[in-house]
Design a protein around this motif. Structure first.
Motif, PDB file in Angstrom:
ATOM      1  N   MET A 183       0.839  -1.116   0.021  1.00  0.00           N
ATOM      2  CA  MET A 183       0.007   0.016  -0.148  1.00  0.00           C
ATOM      3  C   MET A 183       1.089   1.272   0.047  1.00  0.00           C
ATOM      4  SD  MET A 183      -3.070   0.679  -0.105  1.00  0.00           S
ATOM      5  CE  MET A 183      -4.400   1.872   0.042  1.00  0.00           C
ATOM      6  N   ASP A 184       1.982   1.228   0.727  1.00  0.00           N
ATOM      7  CA  ASP A 184       2.695   2.373   0.618  1.00  0.00           C
ATOM      8  C   ASP A 184       3.294   2.665  -0.635  1.00  0.00           C
ATOM      9  OD1 ASP A 184       2.752   2.728   3.550  1.00  0.00           O
ATOM     10  OD2 ASP A 184       4.373   1.672   4.064  1.00  0.00           O
ATOM     11  N   TYR A 185       3.923   1.526  -1.593  1.00  0.00           N
ATOM     12  CA  TYR A 185       4.302   1.822  -2.902  1.00  0.00           C
ATOM     13  C   TYR A 185       3.020   2.470  -3.778  1.00  0.00           C
ATOM     14  CZ  TYR A 185       8.042  -1.090  -1.902  1.00  0.00           C
ATOM     15  OH  TYR A 185       9.109  -1.872  -1.457  1.00  0.00           O
ATOM     16  N   LEU A 186       1.888   2.237  -3.701  1.00  0.00           N
ATOM     17  CA  LEU A 186       0.660   2.902  -4.158  1.00  0.00           C
ATOM     18  C   LEU A 186       0.433   4.271  -3.867  1.00  0.00           C
ATOM     19  CD1 LEU A 186      -1.660   2.242  -6.155  1.00  0.00           C
ATOM     20  CD2 LEU A 186      -2.906   1.466  -4.321  1.00  0.00           C
ATOM     21  N   LYS A 187       0.495   4.410  -2.752  1.00  0.00           N
ATOM     22  CA  LYS A 187       0.301   5.920  -2.080  1.00  0.00           C
ATOM     23  C   LYS A 187       1.460   6.557  -2.489  1.00  0.00           C
ATOM     24  CE  LYS A 187      -0.168   5.920   2.297  1.00  0.00           C
ATOM     25  NZ  LYS A 187      -0.040   6.246   3.816  1.00  0.00           N
ATOM     26  N   ALA A 188       2.680   6.200  -2.623  1.00  0.00           N
ATOM     27  CA  ALA A 188       3.827   7.151  -3.069  1.00  0.00           C
ATOM     28  C   ALA A 188       3.628   7.425  -4.699  1.00  0.00           C
ATOM     29  CB  ALA A 188       5.211   6.475  -2.537  1.00  0.00           C
ATOM     30  N   PHE A 189       3.304   6.274  -5.284  1.00  0.00           N
ATOM     31  CA  PHE A 189       3.030   6.460  -6.901  1.00  0.00           C
ATOM     32  C   PHE A 189       2.077   7.535  -6.900  1.00  0.00           C
ATOM     33  CE2 PHE A 189       1.035   5.047 -10.602  1.00  0.00           C
ATOM     34  CZ  PHE A 189       1.858   5.106 -11.670  1.00  0.00           C
ATOM     35  N   LEU A 190       1.010   7.401  -6.362  1.00  0.00           N
ATOM     36  CA  LEU A 190      -0.227   8.301  -6.722  1.00  0.00           C
ATOM     37  C   LEU A 190       0.079   9.804  -6.326  1.00  0.00           C
ATOM     38  CD1 LEU A 190      -3.232   6.031  -5.522  1.00  0.00           C
ATOM     39  CD2 LEU A 190      -2.694   6.835  -7.816  1.00  0.00           C
ATOM     40  N   ILE A 191       0.597  10.159  -5.007  1.00  0.00           N
ATOM     41  CA  ILE A 191       0.906  11.137  -4.620  1.00  0.00           C
ATOM     42  C   ILE A 191       2.045  11.911  -5.504  1.00  0.00           C
ATOM     43  CG2 ILE A 191       1.913  12.580  -2.899  1.00  0.00           C
ATOM     44  CD1 ILE A 191      -0.690  11.733  -2.127  1.00  0.00           C
ATOM     45  N   GLY A 192       3.122  11.245  -6.082  1.00  0.00           N
ATOM     46  CA  GLY A 192       4.370  11.639  -6.687  1.00  0.00           C
ATOM     47  C   GLY A 192       3.680  12.001  -8.289  1.00  0.00           C
ATOM     48  N   GLY A 193       2.676  10.977  -8.591  1.00  0.00           N
ATOM     49  CA  GLY A 193       2.019  11.271  -9.908  1.00  0.00           C
ATOM     50  C   GLY A 193       1.113  12.507  -9.975  1.00  0.00           C
ATOM     51  N   ILE A 194       0.505  12.750  -8.731  1.00  0.00           N
ATOM     52  CA  ILE A 194      -0.246  13.867  -8.623  1.00  0.00           C
ATOM     53  C   ILE A 194       0.549  15.091  -8.754  1.00  0.00           C
ATOM     54  CG2 ILE A 194      -1.686  15.240  -7.152  1.00  0.00           C
ATOM     55  CD1 ILE A 194      -3.002  12.571  -6.383  1.00  0.00           C
ATOM     56  N   ILE A 195       1.726  15.130  -8.249  1.00  0.00           N
ATOM     57  CA  ILE A 195       2.711  16.231  -8.038  1.00  0.00           C
ATOM     58  C   ILE A 195       3.006  16.422  -9.519  1.00  0.00           C
ATOM     59  CG2 ILE A 195       4.646  17.286  -7.178  1.00  0.00           C
ATOM     60  CD1 ILE A 195       4.319  15.768  -4.513  1.00  0.00           C
ATOM     61  N   CYS A 196       3.688  15.311 -10.074  1.00  0.00           N
ATOM     62  CA  CYS A 196       3.905  15.637 -11.421  1.00  0.00           C
ATOM     63  C   CYS A 196       3.019  16.305 -12.202  1.00  0.00           C
ATOM     64  CB  CYS A 196       4.661  14.177 -11.817  1.00  0.00           C
ATOM     65  SG  CYS A 196       6.109  13.857 -11.019  1.00  0.00           S
ATOM     66  N   ALA A 197       1.731  15.726 -12.384  1.00  0.00           N
ATOM     67  CA  ALA A 197       0.832  16.030 -13.168  1.00  0.00           C
ATOM     68  C   ALA A 197       0.503  17.601 -12.991  1.00  0.00           C
ATOM     69  CB  ALA A 197      -0.716  15.083 -12.933  1.00  0.00           C
ATOM     70  N   VAL A 198       0.433  17.780 -11.661  1.00  0.00           N
ATOM     71  CA  VAL A 198       0.140  19.375 -11.446  1.00  0.00           C
ATOM     72  C   VAL A 198       1.090  20.347 -12.094  1.00  0.00           C
ATOM     73  CG1 VAL A 198      -0.023  21.045  -9.703  1.00  0.00           C
ATOM     74  CG2 VAL A 198      -1.367  19.097  -9.397  1.00  0.00           C
ATOM     75  N   VAL A 199       2.222  19.834 -11.869  1.00  0.00           N
ATOM     76  CA  VAL A 199       3.538  20.697 -12.529  1.00  0.00           C
ATOM     77  C   VAL A 199       3.429  20.501 -13.890  1.00  0.00           C
ATOM     78  CG1 VAL A 199       6.098  20.611 -12.970  1.00  0.00           C
ATOM     79  CG2 VAL A 199       4.925  20.229 -10.451  1.00  0.00           C
ATOM     80  N   GLN A 200       2.998  19.240 -14.685  1.00  0.00           N
ATOM     81  CA  GLN A 200       3.136  19.452 -16.181  1.00  0.00           C
ATOM     82  C   GLN A 200       1.830  20.181 -16.623  1.00  0.00           C
ATOM     83  OE1 GLN A 200       5.111  17.579 -18.281  1.00  0.00           O
ATOM     84  NE2 GLN A 200       4.069  18.876 -19.722  1.00  0.00           N
ATOM     85  N   ILE A 201       0.679  20.391 -15.849  1.00  0.00           N
ATOM     86  CA  ILE A 201      -0.422  21.374 -16.229  1.00  0.00           C
ATOM     87  C   ILE A 201       0.099  22.709 -16.226  1.00  0.00           C
ATOM     88  CG2 ILE A 201      -2.648  21.968 -15.355  1.00  0.00           C
ATOM     89  CD1 ILE A 201      -3.438  19.189 -14.830  1.00  0.00           C
ATOM     90  N   PHE A 202       0.878  22.981 -15.235  1.00  0.00           N
ATOM     91  CA  PHE A 202       1.376  24.332 -14.914  1.00  0.00           C
ATOM     92  C   PHE A 202       2.121  24.847 -16.008  1.00  0.00           C
ATOM     93  CE2 PHE A 202       4.336  27.368 -12.620  1.00  0.00           C
ATOM     94  CZ  PHE A 202       3.117  28.259 -12.266  1.00  0.00           C
ATOM     95  N   MET A 203       3.001  23.710 -16.465  1.00  0.00           N
ATOM     96  CA  MET A 203       4.098  23.972 -17.497  1.00  0.00           C
ATOM     97  C   MET A 203       3.139  24.256 -18.882  1.00  0.00           C
ATOM     98  SD  MET A 203       7.233  21.282 -16.708  1.00  0.00           S
ATOM     99  CE  MET A 203       8.098  21.445 -18.255  1.00  0.00           C
ATOM    100  N   ASP A 204       2.444  23.490 -19.206  1.00  0.00           N
ATOM    101  CA  ASP A 204       1.573  23.543 -20.363  1.00  0.00           C
ATOM    102  C   ASP A 204       0.367  24.882 -20.277  1.00  0.00           C
ATOM    103  OD1 ASP A 204       2.411  21.222 -21.026  1.00  0.00           O
ATOM    104  OD2 ASP A 204       0.617  20.024 -20.565  1.00  0.00           O
ATOM    105  N   ARG A 205       0.136  25.269 -19.194  1.00  0.00           N
ATOM    106  CA  ARG A 205      -0.779  26.535 -19.251  1.00  0.00           C
ATOM    107  C   ARG A 205      -0.051  27.729 -18.914  1.00  0.00           C
ATOM    108  NH1 ARG A 205      -5.309  24.275 -21.209  1.00  0.00           N
ATOM    109  NH2 ARG A 205      -5.954  22.456 -20.138  1.00  0.00           N
ATOM    110  N   THR A 206       1.059  27.908 -18.701  1.00  0.00           N
ATOM    111  CA  THR A 206       1.954  29.041 -18.434  1.00  0.00           C
ATOM    112  C   THR A 206       2.964  29.415 -19.453  1.00  0.00           C
ATOM    113  OG1 THR A 206       3.347  28.302 -16.784  1.00  0.00           O
ATOM    114  CG2 THR A 206       1.337  28.963 -15.974  1.00  0.00           C
TER     115      THR A 206
END
Length: 118
Positions: free
Chosen positions: A1-24
């Protein structure tokens, strides 16, 4: 479960940053510096440490985590050495990560064909 949580949280951080890079119109280097600064500020506000305890590597590996490591190193060095700790704490705390990035980047330059963009 720890691996899944780390994957999801890290993925969310990366997705938010990617959206920020695309939109600005900010360049990627500036966004990376902004992430390190945000991580340091969140560490200063004592928000990032509980987040790392919850998310594990998903929160400590991205650039936000690097900013937090810099902050913790500076804080400990200032407590120990006073004013000079401002200059040496961040480097001492992050020396292993910086060294690894340089070494693996250098090794990757032998495997791949680096070239400047046109």
């Amino acid at each position: 479960m720890d691996y899944l949580k780390a994957f999801l949280i890290g993925g969310i951080i990366c997705a938010v940053v990617q959206i920020f890079m695309d939109r600005t119109k900010l360049m990627p280097g500036r966004i990376m510096v902004l992430l390190v600064c945000v991580g340091a500020v969140l560490g200063f506000c004592k928000i990032y440490e509980p987040f790392v305890k919850f998310a594990g590597s998903g929160a400590s590996v991205p650039l936000l985590g690097f900013g937090n490591v810099l902050w913790k190193g500076v804080k400990e060095a200032v407590d120990k050495n006073g004013f000079l700790g401002i200059f040496m704490g961040g480097l001492e705390a992050s020396a292993i990560g910086i060294s690894a990035a340089l070494i693996f980047g250098y090794l990757a330059s032998f495997i791949f064909e680096p070239r400047m963009k046109k």
